[in-house]
Design an enzyme around this catalytic site. Structure first.
Site, PDB file in Angstrom:
ATOM      1  N   ASN A   1      52.112  38.234  31.345  1.00 26.35           N
ATOM      2  CA  ASN A   1      51.009  39.161  31.637  1.00 26.35           C
ATOM      3  C   ASN A   1      51.178  39.670  33.067  1.00 26.35           C
ATOM      4  O   ASN A   1      50.976  38.927  34.024  1.00 26.35           O
ATOM      5  CB  ASN A   1      49.675  38.418  31.469  1.00 26.35           C
ATOM      6  CG  ASN A   1      48.474  39.307  31.739  1.00 26.35           C
ATOM      7  OD1 ASN A   1      48.609  40.428  32.238  1.00 26.35           O
ATOM      8  ND2 ASN A   1      47.290  38.803  31.423  1.00 26.35           N
TER       9      ASN A   1
ATOM     10  N   CYS B   1      43.555  44.175  34.836  1.00 23.83           N
ATOM     11  CA  CYS B   1      44.643  44.499  33.899  1.00 23.83           C
ATOM     12  C   CYS B   1      44.515  45.893  33.302  1.00 23.83           C
ATOM     13  O   CYS B   1      45.469  46.423  32.737  1.00 23.83           O
ATOM     14  CB  CYS B   1      44.695  43.475  32.771  1.00 23.83           C
ATOM     15  SG  CYS B   1      45.004  41.822  33.366  1.00 23.83           S
TER      16      CYS B   1
ATOM     17  N   HIS C   1      48.324  46.130  26.176  1.00 19.02           N
ATOM     18  CA  HIS C   1      48.410  45.205  27.308  1.00 19.02           C
ATOM     19  C   HIS C   1      49.019  43.900  26.800  1.00 19.02           C
ATOM     20  O   HIS C   1      48.662  43.416  25.723  1.00 19.02           O
ATOM     21  CB  HIS C   1      47.007  44.960  27.871  1.00 19.02           C
ATOM     22  CG  HIS C   1      46.969  43.923  28.935  1.00 19.02           C
ATOM     23  ND1 HIS C   1      47.890  43.881  29.968  1.00 19.02           N
ATOM     24  CD2 HIS C   1      46.135  42.867  29.140  1.00 19.02           C
ATOM     25  CE1 HIS C   1      47.603  42.863  30.758  1.00 19.02           C
ATOM     26  NE2 HIS C   1      46.558  42.224  30.282  1.00 19.02           N
TER      27      HIS C   1
HETATM   28  O1  UT7 Z   1      44.914  39.993  30.972  1.00 19.04           O
HETATM   29  C1  UT7 Z   1      43.546  39.791  31.064  1.00 19.04           C
HETATM   30  C2  UT7 Z   1      43.002  39.154  29.881  1.00 19.04           C
HETATM   31  N1  UT7 Z   1      43.499  37.815  29.725  1.00 19.04           N
HETATM   32  C3  UT7 Z   1      43.642  37.363  28.518  1.00 19.04           C
HETATM   33  O2  UT7 Z   1      43.446  38.105  27.604  1.00 19.04           O
HETATM   34  C4  UT7 Z   1      43.946  35.906  28.308  1.00 19.04           C
HETATM   35  C5  UT7 Z   1      43.070  35.401  27.201  1.00 19.04           C
HETATM   36  N2  UT7 Z   1      43.210  33.990  26.886  1.00 19.04           N
HETATM   37  C6  UT7 Z   1      44.311  33.453  26.338  1.00 19.04           C
HETATM   38  O3  UT7 Z   1      45.318  34.111  26.187  1.00 19.04           O
HETATM   39  C7  UT7 Z   1      44.241  32.030  25.842  1.00 19.04           C
HETATM   40  O4  UT7 Z   1      42.897  31.613  25.845  1.00 19.04           O
HETATM   41  C8  UT7 Z   1      45.092  31.037  26.665  1.00 19.04           C
HETATM   42  C9  UT7 Z   1      46.571  31.265  26.368  1.00 19.04           C
HETATM   43  C10 UT7 Z   1      44.805  31.186  28.128  1.00 19.04           C
HETATM   44  C11 UT7 Z   1      44.780  29.603  26.222  1.00 19.04           C
HETATM   45  O5  UT7 Z   1      45.002  29.448  24.823  1.00 19.04           O
HETATM   46  P1  UT7 Z   1      43.889  28.772  23.923  1.00 19.04           P
HETATM   47  O6  UT7 Z   1      44.426  28.678  22.564  1.00 19.04           O
HETATM   48  O7  UT7 Z   1      42.624  29.543  24.124  1.00 19.04           O
HETATM   49  O8  UT7 Z   1      43.813  27.316  24.540  1.00 19.04           O
HETATM   50  P2  UT7 Z   1      42.562  26.542  25.114  1.00 19.04           P
HETATM   51  O9  UT7 Z   1      42.218  27.069  26.461  1.00 19.04           O
HETATM   52  O10 UT7 Z   1      41.475  26.462  24.079  1.00 19.04           O
HETATM   53  O11 UT7 Z   1      43.163  25.109  25.263  1.00 19.04           O
HETATM   54  C12 UT7 Z   1      43.634  24.375  24.119  1.00 19.04           C
HETATM   55  C13 UT7 Z   1      44.292  23.101  24.610  1.00 19.04           C
HETATM   56  C14 UT7 Z   1      43.461  22.350  25.660  1.00 19.04           C
HETATM   57  O12 UT7 Z   1      43.653  20.973  25.439  1.00 19.04           O
HETATM   58  P3  UT7 Z   1      42.532  20.090  24.666  1.00 19.04           P
HETATM   59  O13 UT7 Z   1      41.294  20.250  25.466  1.00 19.04           O
HETATM   60  O14 UT7 Z   1      42.440  20.707  23.295  1.00 19.04           O
HETATM   61  O15 UT7 Z   1      43.126  18.738  24.677  1.00 19.04           O
HETATM   62  C15 UT7 Z   1      44.118  22.733  26.964  1.00 19.04           C
HETATM   63  O16 UT7 Z   1      43.946  21.756  27.956  1.00 19.04           O
HETATM   64  O17 UT7 Z   1      45.534  23.426  25.249  1.00 19.04           O
HETATM   65  C16 UT7 Z   1      45.560  22.826  26.552  1.00 19.04           C
HETATM   66  N3  UT7 Z   1      46.375  23.664  27.422  1.00 19.04           N
HETATM   67  C17 UT7 Z   1      47.695  23.508  27.536  1.00 19.04           C
HETATM   68  N4  UT7 Z   1      48.547  22.650  26.994  1.00 19.04           N
HETATM   69  C18 UT7 Z   1      49.836  22.765  27.313  1.00 19.04           C
HETATM   70  C19 UT7 Z   1      45.967  24.700  28.202  1.00 19.04           C
HETATM   71  N5  UT7 Z   1      47.034  25.224  28.838  1.00 19.04           N
HETATM   72  C20 UT7 Z   1      48.107  24.503  28.456  1.00 19.04           C
HETATM   73  C21 UT7 Z   1      49.471  24.555  28.766  1.00 19.04           C
HETATM   74  N6  UT7 Z   1      50.313  23.660  28.173  1.00 19.04           N
HETATM   75  N7  UT7 Z   1      49.986  25.477  29.613  1.00 19.04           N
END
Ligand code: UT7
Length: 322
Positions: free
Chosen positions: A279, A113, A249
Site C-alpha cells: 500500500n 490514500c 487503490h
Molecule cells: O489504505 C487505506 C486503507 N487501509 C486499508 O484499507 C487497510 C484495511 N485493513 C486491512 O487490510 C486488514 O484489516 C489488515 C490486513 C490490516 C488485517 O487483516 P485482518 O484480517 O483484518 O486481521 P485482524 O486485524 O482481524 O487480525 C487477525 C489476527 C489477529 O490475531 P488474533 O487476535 O486473531 O490472535 C492479529 O493479531 O491476525 C493477527 N495479525 C497478524 N498475524 C501475523 C495481525 N497482523 C499480523 C501479522 N502477522 N502481520
C-alpha cells in the site's frame, strides 16, 4: 465540450525492496499470513536520505517523456501526498523548481490514500474550464517513515513510490466524471497522531506511529469503494459490463477482490500491483495506471474506473477513457 485526457504516465519506485521473509525476522509474522491476508509479497522502501519530492520528480520526468511534451508546456502542478518533504513550501513548488520551470500554480492536496484521486479531480476542473492546457498530477508518498517497524499489524502493509500523469485538453473523453467524498467521523480509525499544530515536538517519539484499526477500516473500505464505483457508473448511465479496467487503490487484495466482485469484473480486468508495491497510499493508483498502460494491457479508448479510499475517511472514483 472539453475533456481532460491522459497524455502520458510515469512512475518511480525506490531501489530497496523489502520481502515478506525480511519482515519475518523483524516482527512475529509469516510470509503466508501476509500473502493470504493482504496479497503483499514485497514492497519498495525509500532510503534514509530520500525525500518524497525525489520520488515525485522521477515519476514526473518519466510522465513528461512518455507524453512527449516539453516540460515548459506544464502550466499546473498538483501533488497528492500525506508525507511532503517540508511543512512548507509545498512539495509541488519543490518539484516545479527541480523540473526547472517557473510561474505556474503548484500546490499539494492531502487526502491520505485518496490523494491522487483528489489531485486528478482538481486538475481536471482546471483543464475543463480552460485554465490549464497541460497539467502535471502526481501521487507520491514515503509512508514507511510514519510506520512503526515493531507493529506487525501495520508495518507489513506499506511501501513507498510515486506515480504521475500529464493531462491535456481533448474534444474526446478523457475523464468522464470524478466522484469524491469524505467523512471525518471515522478520523480515529486511521491516523498519525502528531502534526504541526498538535504536538509536533513529539514526532519520532513514543506513540508517534501510524495508527490503524485494520478490521474496522477494512469493512468501511469494502462498502464505500463498492458504492463510489457504482456512483460513477450510475451518474453516467454506464453498465458495469462496459468497463474495460478497474484500477483500484492497492491496500489489500481482499478489498480489491470484493470491489471487483461487486462490479462483476474478473481479476483479469483489474490492474494489480499490491503484491509488488504494497500500500503506497496516494501513489498506488497512478503507479498501477502506469503499470497497466506501459505493459500494453490498457489501450487507448478503453473505459477505466479508478478508485481509492483512505484516512479521514476520504474516498473517490474517476471514470475515464484512456
Ligand atoms: O489504505 C487505506 C486503507 N487501509 C486499508 O484499507 C487497510 C484495511 N485493513 C486491512 O487490510 C486488514 O484489516 C489488515 C490486513 C490490516 C488485517 O487483516 P485482518 O484480517 O483484518 O486481521 P485482524 O486485524 O482481524 O487480525 C487477525 C489476527 C489477529 O490475531 P488474533 O487476535 O486473531 O490472535 C492479529 O493479531 O491476525 C493477527 N495479525 C497478524 N498475524 C501475523 C495481525 N497482523 C499480523 C501479522 N502477522 N502481520
Amino acid at each position: 465540450m472539453i475533456y481532460s485526457r491522459i497524455a502520458g504516465t510515469g512512475r518511480y519506485l525506490p531501489k530497496r525492496i523489502m520481502t515478506n521473509s525480511e519482515l519475518e525476522k523483524m516482527v512475529d509474522t509469516s510470509d503466508e499470513w501476509i500473502r493470504t491476508r493482504t496479497g503483499v509479497e514485497r514492497r519498495h522502501i525509500a532510503a534514509e536520505d530520500e525525500t518524497t519530492s525525489d520520488l515525485a520528480l522521477a515519476a514526473a520526468e518519466a510522465a513528461i517523456e512518455n507524453a512527449g511534451i516539453d516540460k515548459d508546456e506544464i502550466d499546473l502542478i498538483v501533488i497528492g501526498t500525506t508525507t511532503p518533504d517540508l511543512v512548507f513550501p509545498n512539495i509541488a513548488t519543490l518539484v516545479q523548481y527541480r523540473l526547472g520551470i517557473h510561474g505556474c500554480p503548484a500546490f499539494s492536496i492531502e487526502a491520505a490514500c485518496t490523494g491522487f484521486i483528489y489531485a486528478l479531480a482538481t486538475a481536471d476542473k482546471f483543464v475543463r474550464t480552460g485554465a490549464s492546457k497541460c497539467a502535471l498530477v502526481i501521487g507520491a508518498e514515503i509512508i514507511t517513515k510514519l510506520v512503526d517497524w515493531t507493529d506487525r499489524s501495520t508495518c507489513v502493509l506499506f511501501g513507498d513510490g510515486a506515480g504521475a500523469v500529464i493531462i491535456k485538453p481533448s474534444e474526446e473523453p478523457g475523464i468522464i466524471s470524478c466522484h469524491l467524498g469524505a467523512d471525518g467521523q471515522y478520523r480515529d480509525l486511521l491516523y498519525y497522531p502528531y502534526g504541526v499544530s498538535k504536538d509536533l515536538c513529539k514526532a519520532g517519539t513514543g506513540d508517534a506511529r501510524l495508527m490503524m484499526s485494520g478490521n474496522e477500516v477494512f469493512k468501511v473500505a469494502v462498502k464505500t469503494l463498492g458504492s463510489v464505483a457504482e456512483e460513477a457508473l450510475t451518474a453516467n448511465g454506464i453498465d458495469k459490463s462496459q468497463l474495460d479496467w478497474l484500477v483500484p487503490h492497492q491496500a489489500n487484495m481482499r478489498i480489491i477482490s470484493a470491489t471487483a466482485k461487486r462490479l462483476d469484473m474478473p481479476l483479469e480486468k483489474v490492474i494489480l500491483t499490491v503484491q509488488e508495491h504494497g500500500n503506497t497510499s496516494a501513489a498506488s493508483v497512478p503507479m498501477a495506471l502506469d503499470v497497466g498502460i506501459r505493459d500494453g494491457r490498457i489501450k487507448r479508448g478503453q473505459l477505466i474506473l479508478m478508485e481509492a479510499f483512505g484516512g479521514g475517511f476520504t474516498w473517490g472514483s474517476i471514470l475515464m477513457r484512456y
